[in-house]
Design an enzyme around this catalytic site. Structure first.
Site, PDB file in Angstrom:
ATOM      1  N   ASP A  30       0.851  -1.187   0.000  1.00 51.99           N
ATOM      2  CA  ASP A  30       0.000   0.000   0.000  1.00 51.99           C
ATOM      3  C   ASP A  30       0.894   1.247   0.000  1.00 51.99           C
ATOM      4  O   ASP A  30       1.906   1.316   0.700  1.00 51.99           O
ATOM      5  CB  ASP A  30      -0.918   0.004   1.227  1.00 51.99           C
ATOM      6  CG  ASP A  30      -2.060   0.989   1.079  1.00 51.99           C
ATOM      7  OD1 ASP A  30      -3.223   0.547   0.953  1.00 51.99           O
ATOM      8  OD2 ASP A  30      -1.793   2.218   1.077  1.00 51.99           O
ATOM      9  N   ILE A  31       0.489   2.237  -0.797  1.00 49.28           N
ATOM     10  CA  ILE A  31       1.290   3.466  -0.941  1.00 49.28           C
ATOM     11  C   ILE A  31       1.277   4.290   0.344  1.00 49.28           C
ATOM     12  O   ILE A  31       2.180   5.101   0.584  1.00 49.28           O
ATOM     13  CB  ILE A  31       0.768   4.289  -2.151  1.00 49.28           C
ATOM     14  CG1 ILE A  31       1.821   5.206  -2.702  1.00 49.28           C
ATOM     15  CG2 ILE A  31      -0.508   5.020  -1.816  1.00 49.28           C
ATOM     16  CD1 ILE A  31       1.430   5.842  -4.039  1.00 49.28           C
TER      17      ILE A  31
ATOM     18  N   HIS B 275     -10.194  -5.219  -3.208  1.00 48.22           N
ATOM     19  CA  HIS B 275      -8.852  -5.460  -2.661  1.00 48.22           C
ATOM     20  C   HIS B 275      -8.973  -5.880  -1.209  1.00 48.22           C
ATOM     21  O   HIS B 275      -9.804  -5.353  -0.461  1.00 48.22           O
ATOM     22  CB  HIS B 275      -7.954  -4.225  -2.785  1.00 48.22           C
ATOM     23  CG  HIS B 275      -8.591  -2.943  -2.346  1.00 48.22           C
ATOM     24  ND1 HIS B 275      -9.533  -2.279  -3.102  1.00 48.22           N
ATOM     25  CD2 HIS B 275      -8.429  -2.211  -1.225  1.00 48.22           C
ATOM     26  CE1 HIS B 275      -9.928  -1.200  -2.469  1.00 48.22           C
ATOM     27  NE2 HIS B 275      -9.272  -1.126  -1.304  1.00 48.22           N
TER      28      HIS B 275
ATOM     29  N   GLY C 103     -15.809   2.936   3.562  1.00 50.64           N
ATOM     30  CA  GLY C 103     -14.510   3.593   3.441  1.00 50.64           C
ATOM     31  C   GLY C 103     -13.727   3.183   2.206  1.00 50.64           C
ATOM     32  O   GLY C 103     -12.515   3.399   2.127  1.00 50.64           O
TER      33      GLY C 103
HETATM   34  P1  AMP Z   1      -9.706   1.509   0.260  1.00 50.30           P
HETATM   35  O1  AMP Z   1      -9.788   2.833   0.973  1.00 50.30           O
HETATM   36  O2  AMP Z   1     -10.111   0.332   1.088  1.00 50.30           O
HETATM   37  O3  AMP Z   1     -10.402   1.562  -1.081  1.00 50.30           O
HETATM   38  O4  AMP Z   1      -8.166   1.254   0.002  1.00 50.30           O
HETATM   39  C1  AMP Z   1      -7.468   1.787  -1.080  1.00 50.30           C
HETATM   40  C2  AMP Z   1      -6.027   1.710  -0.728  1.00 50.30           C
HETATM   41  O5  AMP Z   1      -5.273   1.848  -1.904  1.00 50.30           O
HETATM   42  C3  AMP Z   1      -5.554   2.812   0.229  1.00 50.30           C
HETATM   43  O6  AMP Z   1      -5.012   2.206   1.404  1.00 50.30           O
HETATM   44  C4  AMP Z   1      -4.498   3.563  -0.566  1.00 50.30           C
HETATM   45  O7  AMP Z   1      -3.419   3.998   0.222  1.00 50.30           O
HETATM   46  C5  AMP Z   1      -4.093   2.518  -1.602  1.00 50.30           C
HETATM   47  N1  AMP Z   1      -3.580   3.040  -2.863  1.00 50.30           N
HETATM   48  C6  AMP Z   1      -4.162   3.960  -3.666  1.00 50.30           C
HETATM   49  N2  AMP Z   1      -3.403   4.155  -4.771  1.00 50.30           N
HETATM   50  C7  AMP Z   1      -2.334   3.324  -4.660  1.00 50.30           C
HETATM   51  C8  AMP Z   1      -1.196   3.055  -5.464  1.00 50.30           C
HETATM   52  N3  AMP Z   1      -0.988   3.699  -6.631  1.00 50.30           N
HETATM   53  N4  AMP Z   1      -0.302   2.139  -5.028  1.00 50.30           N
HETATM   54  C9  AMP Z   1      -0.487   1.498  -3.853  1.00 50.30           C
HETATM   55  N5  AMP Z   1      -1.543   1.703  -3.056  1.00 50.30           N
HETATM   56  C10 AMP Z   1      -2.453   2.602  -3.447  1.00 50.30           C
END
Ligand code: AMP
Ligand code: ZN
Length: 112
Positions: A29-30, A98, A91
């Site tokens: 996760d970023i 994912h 959220g």
């Molecule tokens: P959610 O809020 O459950 O939809 O989780 C989405 C997740 O994706 C969040 O924890 C973000 O930090 C992560 N995220 C968004 N864009 C990226 C990216 N380009 N690379 C890695 N993680 C990402």
């Protein structure tokens, strides 16, 4: 334009695979919320588990299995948490299913 996780899976956004197989792809996760924070995503674009159909039930189980397999390789023997956020109230911010794998610290309950 495909979604951000489809772009990670097809390589148009570079990432480092932590685990991958024919059904799923996992990467860091970023914006990590724990010492280990990995996302496990299906290669198939499905917007959320609310959009999943009966034919997807094995794939959903596979994502959870993959998370457990990754947890083993990461040495999370003290435990960990898997989370699937769904929809606005859940959220969810990226509309491609994912599983969050969070570990390396104690988790509190209830979640926020
Ligand atoms: P959610 O809020 O459950 O939809 O989780 C989405 C997740 O994706 C969040 O924890 C973000 O930090 C992560 N995220 C968004 N864009 C990226 C990216 N380009 N690379 C890695 N993680 C990402
Ligand atoms: Zn997608």
């Amino acid at each position: 334009m495909s979604c951000v996780f489809c772009q990670i899976i097809d390589g148009s956004i570079p990432s480092k695979a932590i685990y991958q197989d024919e059904h799923c792809y996992a990467f860091a996760d970023i914006k990590p919320q724990a010492p280990v924070h990995i996302l496990v995503v299906p290669r198939q674009h499905i917007a959320s588990i609310a959009h999943a159909e009966k034919d997807h039930k094995h794939l959903l189980g596979h994502l959870q299995w993959a998370a457990a397999e990754i947890a083993r390789t990461k040495g999370l023997s003290q435990g960990y948490r898997t989370v699937i956020n769904t929809g606005e109230d859940g959220g969810q911010t990226v509309d491609h299913i994912h599983v969050h794998l969070l570990g390396g610290r104690p988790m509190s309950w209830p979640p926020g």
